[in-house]
Design a protein around this motif. Structure first.
Motif, short mmCIF file in Angstrom:
data_model
loop_
_atom_site.label_atom_id
_atom_site.label_comp_id
_atom_site.label_asym_id
_atom_site.label_seq_id
_atom_site.Cartn_x
_atom_site.Cartn_y
_atom_site.Cartn_z
N ASP A 1 0.81 -1.22 0.00
CA ASP A 1 0.00 0.00 0.00
C ASP A 1 0.85 1.27 0.00
OD1 ASP A 1 -2.51 -1.14 -0.14
OD2 ASP A 1 -2.63 -1.45 2.03
N ASP A 2 2.12 1.15 0.31
CA ASP A 2 3.05 2.28 0.25
C ASP A 2 4.27 1.81 -0.54
OD1 ASP A 2 4.49 4.60 0.62
OD2 ASP A 2 5.15 4.07 2.66
N PRO A 3 4.14 1.74 -1.87
CA PRO A 3 5.21 1.14 -2.67
C PRO A 3 6.54 1.86 -2.48
CG PRO A 3 3.24 1.50 -3.99
CD PRO A 3 3.02 2.20 -2.69
N PRO A 4 7.57 1.14 -2.03
CA PRO A 4 8.87 1.79 -1.83
C PRO A 4 9.43 2.36 -3.12
CG PRO A 4 9.05 -0.61 -1.66
CD PRO A 4 7.59 -0.30 -1.67
N GLU A 5 9.06 1.75 -4.26
CA GLU A 5 9.59 2.23 -5.54
C GLU A 5 9.11 3.64 -5.86
OE1 GLU A 5 8.92 -2.28 -5.85
OE2 GLU A 5 7.80 -0.54 -5.13
N LEU A 6 7.99 4.07 -5.27
CA LEU A 6 7.43 5.38 -5.57
C LEU A 6 7.83 6.47 -4.57
CD1 LEU A 6 3.80 4.54 -6.75
CD2 LEU A 6 5.68 5.40 -8.13
N ARG A 7 8.52 6.08 -3.52
CA ARG A 7 8.79 7.06 -2.45
C ARG A 7 9.66 8.21 -2.93
NH1 ARG A 7 9.71 2.39 2.13
NH2 ARG A 7 7.52 1.73 2.19
N GLY A 8 10.58 7.95 -3.85
CA GLY A 8 11.42 9.02 -4.36
C GLY A 8 10.61 10.10 -5.07
N LEU A 9 9.54 9.68 -5.77
CA LEU A 9 8.69 10.64 -6.44
C LEU A 9 7.75 11.33 -5.47
CD1 LEU A 9 7.83 8.56 -9.63
CD2 LEU A 9 9.10 10.71 -9.58
N ARG A 10 7.22 10.58 -4.52
CA ARG A 10 6.23 11.14 -3.59
C ARG A 10 6.85 12.10 -2.59
NH1 ARG A 10 2.33 6.25 -1.73
NH2 ARG A 10 0.86 7.98 -1.39
N THR A 11 8.17 12.04 -2.43
CA THR A 11 8.85 12.94 -1.50
C THR A 11 9.63 14.04 -2.23
OG1 THR A 11 10.79 11.48 -1.43
CG2 THR A 11 9.08 11.13 0.25
N ALA A 12 9.40 14.19 -3.52
CA ALA A 12 10.10 15.21 -4.28
C ALA A 12 9.73 16.61 -3.77
CB ALA A 12 9.75 15.11 -5.76
N PRO A 13 10.66 17.54 -3.77
CA PRO A 13 10.34 18.91 -3.36
C PRO A 13 9.23 19.50 -4.24
CG PRO A 13 12.70 18.62 -3.56
CD PRO A 13 12.07 17.39 -4.15
#
Length: 233
Positions: A50-62
């Motif tokens: 439910d919280d894909p680690p692969e997407l965290r870099g995009l979801r935490t972008a400035p």
């Protein structure tokens, strides 16, 4: 926010470089409902997390303005991009590229700013997984070595804007051509005014001749000629 466009493009490329088959993403340089330029990333993740680690870099972008990643049904997914289609006027033109490096990223940002209005966008589609593992010679599709499809999407409402909008799409595609895999774009996005050499480049010279031989056998009179035409050999 559009000010983060270069960083988001870089993160997008890094994410897709190691993405599993159950994740794919598209991104657009486009405008919000007020016409302000923004960067949009659309993700389709079919894995168990439910919280894909692969997407965290995009979801935490400035500069993130909105994070709408959520689990939805298949039918809902199919309607996400409905509004632009079936209305307005469209002219798309683009190229397949092997990577999103710094010079190309700068070019994309500058070309979108040259548009200066919405609707209209620059679309970057990721190509990975099974699409890259099929032998190139086994199908008519010719972009197996590409990792992204980059398209200028001119979308407008008034016929009097035809010339300016089409010119922007053509000029953008010309600016992207030095980074192109083969000089040809995605055949399903091609317009009726595409020159024959662009159609041939979409398939590659060897496949194009094989397709012409098939056309000679099954459609020697070129009845099916209203698409991006492959003339009979």
């Amino acid at each position: 926010r559009f000010e983060a466009a270069r960083d988001v493009l870089r993160r997008f490329a890094e994410t897709m470089a190691s993405a599993p088959d159950h994740l794919t993403c598209q991104m657009q340089l486009s405008g919000d409902e007020t016409g302000a330029p923004v960067v949009e990333v659309a993700a389709c993740y079919t894995g168990p997390d439910d919280d894909p680690p692969e997407l965290r870099g995009l979801r935490t972008a400035p500069g993130v303005l909105s994070d709408e990643i959520r689990r939805i049904g298949y039918l809902d997914l199919q309607s996400i991009f409905d509004p632009p289609f079936g209305r307005s006027r469209h002219y798309w033109k683009g190229h397949f590229v092997t990577e999103l490096h710094g010079e190309l990223v700068d070019e994309l940002v500058e070309r979108f700013l040259a548009l200066g209005r919405v609707p209209g966008s620059l679309l970057v589609e990721s190509i990975h997984g099974a699409a890259t593992r099929v032998p190139d010679e086994s199908t008519a599709v010719h972009f197996r070595g590409a990792r992204f499809n980059v398209s200028a999407q001119a979308v407008w409402d008034r016929p009097e804007d035809d010339a300016a909008e089409i010119a922007w799409a053509r000029e953008t595609a010309a600016a992207l051509e030095p980074y192109s895999l083969s000089g040809g774009g995605y055949v399903n996005y091609m317009q009726q005014d595409e020159p024959p050499d662009r159609v041939q480049a979409a398939f590659g010279p060897e496949k194009f001749e094989r397709l012409r031989a098939l056309k000679r056998t099954f459609d020697p009179d070129n009845v099916f000629s209203l698409n991006q035409n492959i003339p009979p050999a």
